[in-house]
Design a protein around this motif. Sequence first.
Motif, mmCIF file in Angstrom:
data_model
loop_
_atom_site.group_PDB
_atom_site.id
_atom_site.type_symbol
_atom_site.label_atom_id
_atom_site.label_comp_id
_atom_site.label_asym_id
_atom_site.label_seq_id
_atom_site.Cartn_x
_atom_site.Cartn_y
_atom_site.Cartn_z
ATOM 1 N N VAL A 39 66.830 65.640 49.604
ATOM 2 C CA VAL A 39 67.838 64.645 49.991
ATOM 3 C C VAL A 39 69.029 64.713 49.037
ATOM 4 O O VAL A 39 68.963 64.241 47.908
ATOM 5 N N PRO A 40 70.147 65.290 49.493
ATOM 6 C CA PRO A 40 71.362 65.266 48.674
ATOM 7 C C PRO A 40 71.995 63.872 48.733
ATOM 8 O O PRO A 40 71.712 63.092 49.627
ATOM 9 N N GLY A 41 72.827 63.583 47.770
ATOM 10 C CA GLY A 41 73.584 62.335 47.821
ATOM 11 C C GLY A 41 72.876 61.131 47.226
ATOM 12 O O GLY A 41 73.323 60.001 47.431
ATOM 13 N N LEU A 42 71.789 61.353 46.495
ATOM 14 C CA LEU A 42 71.142 60.232 45.820
ATOM 15 C C LEU A 42 71.874 59.991 44.508
ATOM 16 O O LEU A 42 72.010 60.896 43.696
ATOM 17 N N SER A 43 72.357 58.776 44.291
ATOM 18 C CA SER A 43 73.085 58.513 43.055
ATOM 19 C C SER A 43 72.186 57.898 41.992
ATOM 20 O O SER A 43 72.467 58.004 40.812
ATOM 21 N N ASP A 44 71.067 57.270 42.402
ATOM 22 C CA ASP A 44 70.138 56.688 41.425
ATOM 23 C C ASP A 44 68.780 56.525 42.101
ATOM 24 O O ASP A 44 68.688 56.008 43.222
ATOM 25 N N VAL A 45 67.745 56.972 41.420
ATOM 26 C CA VAL A 45 66.367 56.813 41.887
ATOM 27 C C VAL A 45 65.589 56.208 40.734
ATOM 28 O O VAL A 45 65.466 56.819 39.671
ATOM 29 N N THR A 46 65.088 54.986 40.929
ATOM 30 C CA THR A 46 64.390 54.268 39.867
ATOM 31 C C THR A 46 62.996 53.882 40.342
ATOM 32 O O THR A 46 62.852 53.259 41.395
ATOM 33 N N ALA A 47 61.998 54.255 39.553
ATOM 34 C CA ALA A 47 60.612 53.945 39.909
ATOM 35 C C ALA A 47 60.082 52.798 39.067
ATOM 36 O O ALA A 47 60.361 52.706 37.874
ATOM 37 N N SER A 48 59.322 51.933 39.718
ATOM 38 C CA SER A 48 58.587 50.863 39.034
ATOM 39 C C SER A 48 57.130 51.003 39.441
ATOM 40 O O SER A 48 56.818 51.092 40.626
ATOM 41 N N PHE A 49 56.247 51.014 38.456
ATOM 42 C CA PHE A 49 54.823 51.200 38.701
ATOM 43 C C PHE A 49 54.118 49.852 38.709
ATOM 44 O O PHE A 49 54.286 49.056 37.781
ATOM 45 N N SER A 50 53.345 49.613 39.734
ATOM 46 C CA SER A 50 52.601 48.364 39.845
ATOM 47 C C SER A 50 51.459 48.369 38.833
ATOM 48 O O SER A 50 50.665 49.311 38.787
ATOM 49 N N MET A 51 51.372 47.316 38.051
ATOM 50 C CA MET A 51 50.298 47.181 37.069
ATOM 51 C C MET A 51 49.054 46.550 37.686
ATOM 52 O O MET A 51 47.940 46.847 37.294
ATOM 53 N N GLU A 52 49.273 45.654 38.664
ATOM 54 C CA GLU A 52 48.156 44.954 39.296
ATOM 55 C C GLU A 52 48.605 44.473 40.673
ATOM 56 O O GLU A 52 49.665 43.866 40.805
ATOM 57 N N GLU A 53 47.786 44.740 41.661
ATOM 58 C CA GLU A 53 48.050 44.224 43.001
ATOM 59 C C GLU A 53 47.434 42.840 43.099
ATOM 60 O O GLU A 53 46.215 42.694 43.095
ATOM 61 N N MET A 54 48.272 41.825 43.148
ATOM 62 C CA MET A 54 47.789 40.451 43.131
ATOM 63 C C MET A 54 47.514 39.902 44.514
ATOM 64 O O MET A 54 46.729 38.979 44.674
ATOM 65 N N LYS A 55 48.177 40.459 45.525
ATOM 66 C CA LYS A 55 47.914 40.075 46.905
ATOM 67 C C LYS A 55 48.246 41.258 47.788
ATOM 68 O O LYS A 55 49.261 41.923 47.600
ATOM 69 N N PHE A 56 47.385 41.511 48.750
ATOM 70 C CA PHE A 56 47.641 42.531 49.751
ATOM 71 C C PHE A 56 47.069 42.047 51.070
ATOM 72 O O PHE A 56 45.920 41.632 51.141
ATOM 73 N N THR A 57 47.877 42.088 52.083
ATOM 74 C CA THR A 57 47.408 41.786 53.427
ATOM 75 C C THR A 57 48.288 42.516 54.418
ATOM 76 O O THR A 57 49.458 42.779 54.142
ATOM 77 N N THR A 58 47.706 42.861 55.535
ATOM 78 C CA THR A 58 48.495 43.396 56.638
ATOM 79 C C THR A 58 48.685 42.326 57.700
ATOM 80 O O THR A 58 49.393 42.550 58.682
ATOM 81 N N ALA A 59 48.021 41.177 57.535
ATOM 82 C CA ALA A 59 48.079 40.104 58.517
ATOM 83 C C ALA A 59 49.434 39.401 58.477
ATOM 84 O O ALA A 59 49.924 39.031 57.413
ATOM 85 N N LEU A 60 50.024 39.235 59.643
ATOM 86 C CA LEU A 60 51.279 38.485 59.748
ATOM 87 C C LEU A 60 50.973 37.011 59.989
ATOM 88 O O LEU A 60 50.062 36.686 60.740
ATOM 89 N N PRO A 61 51.746 36.121 59.375
ATOM 90 C CA PRO A 61 51.527 34.692 59.588
ATOM 91 C C PRO A 61 52.127 34.229 60.908
ATOM 92 O O PRO A 61 53.022 34.874 61.453
ATOM 93 N N ARG A 62 51.627 33.114 61.388
ATOM 94 C CA ARG A 62 52.232 32.499 62.568
ATOM 95 C C ARG A 62 53.544 31.863 62.151
ATOM 96 O O ARG A 62 53.601 31.098 61.188
ATOM 97 N N PRO A 63 54.641 32.185 62.853
ATOM 98 C CA PRO A 63 55.918 31.590 62.470
ATOM 99 C C PRO A 63 55.901 30.070 62.734
ATOM 100 O O PRO A 63 55.219 29.601 63.620
ATOM 101 N N ASN A 64 56.674 29.374 61.941
ATOM 102 C CA ASN A 64 56.759 27.909 62.102
ATOM 103 C C ASN A 64 57.544 27.530 63.319
ATOM 104 O O ASN A 64 58.426 28.118 63.767
#
Length: 154
Positions: A129-154
């Motif tokens: 991919v040409p044209g990238l001006s900045d690529v910054t990585a952040s590494f997750s130390m701990e996954e505190m919540k994970f879900t694929t479930a979508l909530p019911r909208p209000n």
Amino acid sequence: MELDTIDWKILAELQRDASQTVQAIGDAVGLSANPCWRRIKRMEGAGVIARKVVLLDPEKVGLTTTVFVAIRINRHDAQWLEGFAAAIEALDEVTECHRMAGDIDYMLKLRVSGIADYDRVYQRLIARVPGLSDVTASFSMEEMKFTTALPRPN
């Protein structure tokens, strides 16, 4: 498509465990199997239920590291976007890609086996991919919540 309370209960059950029988889902939501099956088929036909998948445990398959990659670009034309989309699609390690508002143009979520594996993906990304001006990585130390479930909208 208008979803009622029973539809949302069915969706919650399916999001929790899509391998359940229609009878089990019906029992959980207070319906017999046939009306429950008809509602599920109606929601599938309408595209509310997009697909059913199996979720893997990343740790058990050796993908122990989650990386969030913020990308800034210096090109914003259709040709660049087409190339970027193709490059991202070709990287299996990218599990999510979002076009962002604000200072960051794109945010990627990757699942890799470690820092060296991330570096391999990073090298492939910047080579494709040409044209990238900045690529910054952040590494997750701990996954505190994970879900694929979508909530019911209000």
